[in-house]
Design an enzyme around this catalytic site. Structure first.
Site, short mmCIF file in Angstrom:
data_model
loop_
_atom_site.label_atom_id
_atom_site.label_comp_id
_atom_site.label_asym_id
_atom_site.label_seq_id
_atom_site.Cartn_x
_atom_site.Cartn_y
_atom_site.Cartn_z
CG ASN A 164 -1.71 1.23 1.42
OD1 ASN A 164 -1.78 2.07 0.52
ND2 ASN A 164 -2.33 1.39 2.58
CE LYS A 217 -0.32 3.35 4.76
NZ LYS A 217 -0.33 3.50 6.21
CG HIS A 236 -5.98 1.98 4.96
ND1 HIS A 236 -5.61 2.97 5.84
CD2 HIS A 236 -4.95 1.11 4.90
CE1 HIS A 236 -4.39 2.70 6.29
NE2 HIS A 236 -3.97 1.58 5.74
CD GLU A 252 -3.19 5.64 6.62
OE1 GLU A 252 -3.10 5.69 5.39
OE2 GLU A 252 -2.30 5.15 7.35
CD GLU A 288 -3.69 -2.43 7.26
OE1 GLU A 288 -2.57 -2.65 6.80
OE2 GLU A 288 -4.35 -1.42 7.00
N GLY A 329 2.03 2.45 10.70
CA GLY A 329 2.96 3.56 10.53
C GLY A 329 3.62 4.01 11.81
CB SER A 348 4.84 -1.48 12.07
OG SER A 348 4.38 -0.16 12.26
P1 PGA Z 1 2.55 0.40 7.64
O1 PGA Z 1 1.10 0.59 6.98
O2 PGA Z 1 3.11 -0.90 7.11
O3 PGA Z 1 3.33 1.60 7.18
O4 PGA Z 1 2.34 0.37 9.12
C1 PGA Z 1 0.25 -0.51 6.76
C2 PGA Z 1 -1.05 -0.02 6.18
O5 PGA Z 1 -1.52 1.05 6.58
O6 PGA Z 1 -1.64 -0.68 5.30
#
Ligand code: PGA
Length: 248
Positions: free
Chosen positions: A9, A11, A92, A94, A164, A170, A209
Protein backbone atom coordinates in the site's frame (compact mmCIF):
# COMPACT_ATOMS: atom_id res chain seq x y z
CA UNK A 1 -4.62 -24.66 1.05
CA UNK A 2 -5.46 -20.99 1.17
CA UNK A 3 -3.36 -18.51 -0.64
CA UNK A 4 -0.73 -16.33 1.05
CA UNK A 5 -0.70 -12.87 -0.44
CA UNK A 6 1.44 -9.81 0.20
CA UNK A 7 0.16 -6.43 -0.99
CA UNK A 8 1.96 -3.11 -0.91
CA UNK A 9 0.00 0.00 0.00
CA UNK A 10 2.02 2.91 -1.32
CA UNK A 11 -0.41 5.43 0.24
CA UNK A 12 0.22 8.99 -1.04
CA UNK A 13 3.84 8.36 -1.90
CA UNK A 14 5.79 8.11 -5.13
CA UNK A 15 6.68 9.98 -8.29
CA UNK A 16 7.12 8.79 -11.86
CA UNK A 17 10.87 8.61 -11.28
CA UNK A 18 10.78 6.91 -7.88
CA UNK A 19 8.11 4.44 -9.00
CA UNK A 20 10.10 3.46 -12.08
CA UNK A 21 13.10 2.63 -9.90
CA UNK A 22 11.01 0.70 -7.36
CA UNK A 23 9.13 -1.28 -10.02
CA UNK A 24 12.25 -2.15 -11.97
CA UNK A 25 13.80 -3.50 -8.76
CA UNK A 26 10.86 -5.58 -7.52
CA UNK A 27 9.73 -6.98 -10.88
CA UNK A 28 12.71 -9.25 -11.60
CA UNK A 29 13.18 -10.07 -7.90
CA UNK A 30 9.60 -11.34 -7.63
CA UNK A 31 9.47 -13.08 -11.02
CA UNK A 32 6.95 -15.93 -10.85
CA UNK A 33 5.76 -14.93 -7.36
CA UNK A 34 2.32 -13.51 -6.74
CA UNK A 35 2.24 -10.08 -5.11
CA UNK A 36 0.19 -6.88 -5.36
CA UNK A 37 0.96 -3.16 -5.34
CA UNK A 38 -1.80 -0.66 -4.56
CA UNK A 39 -0.75 2.70 -5.92
CA UNK A 40 -2.10 6.27 -6.14
CA UNK A 41 -4.61 6.74 -9.00
CA UNK A 42 -2.35 8.85 -11.26
CA UNK A 43 0.26 6.09 -11.36
CA UNK A 44 -2.05 3.26 -12.41
CA UNK A 45 -1.10 3.68 -16.07
CA UNK A 46 2.59 3.60 -15.20
CA UNK A 47 2.20 0.48 -13.10
CA UNK A 48 0.07 -1.20 -15.77
CA UNK A 49 2.77 -0.54 -18.38
CA UNK A 50 5.54 -1.72 -16.07
CA UNK A 51 3.90 -4.84 -14.66
CA UNK A 52 1.72 -6.21 -17.48
CA UNK A 53 2.68 -9.79 -18.14
CA UNK A 54 4.46 -10.13 -14.79
CA UNK A 55 3.32 -12.09 -11.74
CA UNK A 56 2.72 -8.86 -9.80
CA UNK A 57 -0.84 -7.56 -9.84
CA UNK A 58 -1.85 -4.00 -9.06
CA UNK A 59 -4.72 -2.08 -7.66
CA UNK A 60 -5.95 1.15 -6.14
CA UNK A 61 -6.34 2.29 -2.55
CA UNK A 62 -9.93 3.50 -2.76
CA UNK A 63 -12.90 3.72 -5.13
CA UNK A 64 -16.29 5.35 -5.37
CA UNK A 65 -19.37 3.43 -4.34
CA UNK A 66 -21.11 4.94 -7.39
CA UNK A 67 -20.76 3.62 -10.95
CA UNK A 68 -20.61 7.06 -12.65
CA UNK A 69 -22.00 10.56 -12.53
CA UNK A 70 -21.54 14.00 -11.05
CA UNK A 71 -19.17 13.03 -8.22
CA UNK A 72 -16.26 15.44 -8.57
CA UNK A 73 -12.96 13.93 -7.60
CA UNK A 74 -14.21 10.35 -7.38
CA UNK A 75 -12.94 7.30 -9.27
CA UNK A 76 -15.19 4.38 -10.22
CA UNK A 77 -14.54 0.65 -10.21
CA UNK A 78 -14.90 0.57 -14.02
CA UNK A 79 -12.13 3.18 -14.33
CA UNK A 80 -9.85 0.99 -12.23
CA UNK A 81 -10.62 -1.94 -14.51
CA UNK A 82 -9.66 0.19 -17.51
CA UNK A 83 -6.15 0.30 -16.04
CA UNK A 84 -5.94 -3.41 -15.39
CA UNK A 85 -6.51 -3.29 -11.65
CA UNK A 86 -7.32 -6.59 -10.02
CA UNK A 87 -7.51 -5.37 -6.42
CA UNK A 88 -8.71 -2.35 -4.51
CA UNK A 89 -8.21 -1.54 -0.83
CA UNK A 90 -11.52 -0.79 0.88
CA UNK A 91 -12.02 0.66 4.34
CA UNK A 92 -8.41 1.38 5.22
CA UNK A 93 -8.29 2.93 8.68
CA UNK A 94 -6.95 6.18 7.22
CA UNK A 95 -10.05 6.38 5.02
CA UNK A 96 -12.24 5.61 8.02
CA UNK A 97 -10.61 8.03 10.45
CA UNK A 98 -9.44 10.89 8.19
CA UNK A 99 -12.14 10.83 5.51
CA UNK A 100 -15.17 9.83 7.54
CA UNK A 101 -15.85 6.47 5.92
CA UNK A 102 -18.41 4.64 8.02
CA UNK A 103 -19.05 0.89 8.03
CA UNK A 104 -21.99 1.55 5.69
CA UNK A 105 -19.85 3.50 3.19
CA UNK A 106 -17.15 0.81 3.31
CA UNK A 107 -19.76 -1.88 2.67
CA UNK A 108 -21.08 0.02 -0.37
CA UNK A 109 -17.55 0.35 -1.76
CA UNK A 110 -16.96 -3.36 -1.21
CA UNK A 111 -20.14 -4.16 -3.13
CA UNK A 112 -19.19 -1.75 -5.95
CA UNK A 113 -15.73 -3.31 -6.25
CA UNK A 114 -17.08 -6.85 -6.46
CA UNK A 115 -19.87 -5.89 -8.84
CA UNK A 116 -17.17 -4.73 -11.27
CA UNK A 117 -15.07 -7.85 -10.78
CA UNK A 118 -12.39 -6.29 -8.59
CA UNK A 119 -11.16 -8.10 -5.49
CA UNK A 120 -11.60 -5.85 -2.46
CA UNK A 121 -8.92 -5.94 0.23
CA UNK A 122 -11.20 -5.14 3.15
CA UNK A 123 -9.37 -3.55 6.09
CA UNK A 124 -10.57 -3.92 9.64
CA UNK A 125 -8.94 -3.12 12.96
CA UNK A 126 -9.28 -1.46 16.33
CA UNK A 127 -7.80 1.77 17.68
CA UNK A 128 -5.51 1.81 20.71
CA UNK A 129 -8.36 3.11 22.83
CA UNK A 130 -10.58 0.23 21.72
CA UNK A 131 -7.86 -2.35 22.40
CA UNK A 132 -7.28 -0.94 25.85
CA UNK A 133 -11.00 -1.00 26.53
CA UNK A 134 -10.98 -4.71 25.67
CA UNK A 135 -13.39 -4.36 22.76
CA UNK A 136 -11.11 -5.36 19.85
CA UNK A 137 -13.27 -8.33 18.88
CA UNK A 138 -16.47 -6.34 19.07
CA UNK A 139 -15.07 -3.63 16.76
CA UNK A 140 -13.65 -6.04 14.21
CA UNK A 141 -16.88 -8.08 14.24
CA UNK A 142 -18.95 -4.94 13.65
CA UNK A 143 -16.75 -3.93 10.69
CA UNK A 144 -17.03 -7.37 9.12
CA UNK A 145 -20.74 -7.72 9.83
CA UNK A 146 -21.47 -4.53 7.88
CA UNK A 147 -20.01 -6.14 4.78
CA UNK A 148 -21.63 -9.52 5.36
CA UNK A 149 -25.01 -7.81 5.78
CA UNK A 150 -24.55 -5.91 2.52
CA UNK A 151 -23.02 -8.65 0.38
CA UNK A 152 -23.48 -11.98 2.16
CA UNK A 153 -20.87 -14.28 3.64
CA UNK A 154 -20.31 -16.03 0.29
CA UNK A 155 -18.93 -12.76 -1.11
CA UNK A 156 -15.83 -13.31 1.04
CA UNK A 157 -14.77 -16.01 -1.44
CA UNK A 158 -14.01 -13.09 -3.77
CA UNK A 159 -12.30 -10.85 -1.23
CA UNK A 160 -9.17 -10.55 0.87
CA UNK A 161 -9.37 -9.39 4.48
CA UNK A 162 -6.67 -7.33 6.15
CA UNK A 163 -6.50 -7.07 9.93
CA UNK A 164 -4.69 -3.84 10.71
CA UNK A 165 -4.66 -2.66 14.32
CA UNK A 166 -4.74 1.12 13.95
CA UNK A 167 -2.15 1.56 16.71
CA UNK A 168 0.35 -0.46 14.68
CA UNK A 169 -0.02 1.41 11.38
CA UNK A 170 2.96 3.56 10.53
CA UNK A 171 4.00 3.67 14.16
CA UNK A 172 6.78 1.09 14.10
CA UNK A 173 4.75 -0.70 16.79
CA UNK A 174 3.86 -4.12 15.39
CA UNK A 175 1.34 -6.38 17.06
CA UNK A 176 3.15 -9.39 18.45
CA UNK A 177 2.63 -12.55 16.41
CA UNK A 178 0.46 -13.85 19.27
CA UNK A 179 -1.68 -10.69 19.41
CA UNK A 180 -2.20 -10.75 15.65
CA UNK A 181 -2.87 -14.49 15.54
CA UNK A 182 -5.51 -14.18 18.25
CA UNK A 183 -7.51 -11.65 16.24
CA UNK A 184 -7.02 -13.55 12.97
CA UNK A 185 -8.29 -16.73 14.63
CA UNK A 186 -11.26 -14.81 16.02
CA UNK A 187 -12.09 -13.45 12.56
CA UNK A 188 -11.84 -16.88 10.95
CA UNK A 189 -13.97 -18.56 13.61
CA UNK A 190 -16.57 -15.82 13.40
CA UNK A 191 -16.86 -16.36 9.65
CA UNK A 192 -16.71 -20.16 10.07
CA UNK A 193 -19.82 -19.97 12.22
CA UNK A 194 -21.62 -18.79 9.07
CA UNK A 195 -19.72 -20.79 6.46
CA UNK A 196 -16.77 -23.03 7.32
CA UNK A 197 -15.60 -23.47 3.73
CA UNK A 198 -15.47 -19.74 3.07
CA UNK A 199 -13.64 -19.16 6.36
CA UNK A 200 -11.11 -21.84 5.59
CA UNK A 201 -10.31 -20.44 2.17
CA UNK A 202 -10.21 -16.76 3.17
CA UNK A 203 -6.87 -14.98 2.91
CA UNK A 204 -6.50 -12.79 6.02
CA UNK A 205 -3.53 -10.43 5.81
CA UNK A 206 -1.92 -8.72 8.75
CA UNK A 207 -0.94 -5.07 8.40
CA UNK A 208 0.80 -2.61 10.68
CA UNK A 209 4.54 -1.95 10.64
CA UNK A 210 5.40 -5.20 8.88
CA UNK A 211 9.02 -5.20 7.76
CA UNK A 212 11.54 -7.72 6.51
CA UNK A 213 12.77 -8.24 10.07
CA UNK A 214 9.40 -9.23 11.57
CA UNK A 215 7.59 -10.71 8.56
CA UNK A 216 8.65 -14.33 9.01
CA UNK A 217 7.41 -14.66 12.60
CA UNK A 218 4.09 -13.01 11.78
CA UNK A 219 3.61 -15.12 8.66
CA UNK A 220 4.41 -18.30 10.58
CA UNK A 221 1.15 -17.93 12.51
CA UNK A 222 -1.49 -20.38 11.33
CA UNK A 223 -4.17 -17.77 10.55
CA UNK A 224 -1.95 -15.04 9.08
CA UNK A 225 -2.05 -15.45 5.32
CA UNK A 226 0.05 -12.57 4.11
CA UNK A 227 0.52 -8.89 4.74
CA UNK A 228 -0.66 -5.43 3.77
CA UNK A 229 2.52 -3.43 3.76
CA UNK A 230 2.72 0.37 3.96
CA UNK A 231 6.08 1.99 4.57
CA UNK A 232 8.17 -1.09 3.81
CA UNK A 233 6.50 -1.53 0.40
CA UNK A 234 8.31 1.60 -0.80
CA UNK A 235 11.72 0.02 -0.21
CA UNK A 236 12.44 -2.63 -2.85
CA UNK A 237 14.64 -4.87 -0.70
CA UNK A 238 12.17 -4.78 2.18
CA UNK A 239 9.13 -5.54 0.02
CA UNK A 240 10.88 -8.36 -1.81
CA UNK A 241 12.06 -9.93 1.46
CA UNK A 242 8.52 -9.80 2.89
CA UNK A 243 7.08 -11.42 -0.25
CA UNK A 244 9.71 -14.13 -0.05
CA UNK A 245 8.95 -14.73 3.62
CA UNK A 246 5.32 -15.30 2.65
CA UNK A 247 6.30 -17.73 -0.10
CA UNK A 248 8.38 -19.88 2.25
P1 PGA B 1 2.55 0.40 7.64
O1 PGA B 1 1.10 0.59 6.98
O2 PGA B 1 3.11 -0.90 7.11
O3 PGA B 1 3.33 1.60 7.18
O4 PGA B 1 2.34 0.37 9.12
C1 PGA B 1 0.25 -0.51 6.76
C2 PGA B 1 -1.05 -0.02 6.18
O5 PGA B 1 -1.52 1.05 6.58
O6 PGA B 1 -1.64 -0.68 5.30
Amino acid sequence: MRKKLVAGNWKMHGSLTDNAALLSAIKPALAGMEAVVCVPFPYLAQVQAALSGSSIAWGAQNLSDQPKGAFTGEVSAAMLLDFGCKYVIVGHSERRSLFGETDAVVARKYVAAQAAGLTPILCVGESLEEREAGITERIVARQIDAVIEAAGVASLARAVLAYEPVWAIGTGKTATPEQAQAVHAFIRSKIAALNATIADGLTIQYGGSVKASNAAELLAQPDIDGGLIGGASLIADEFVAICKAAAN
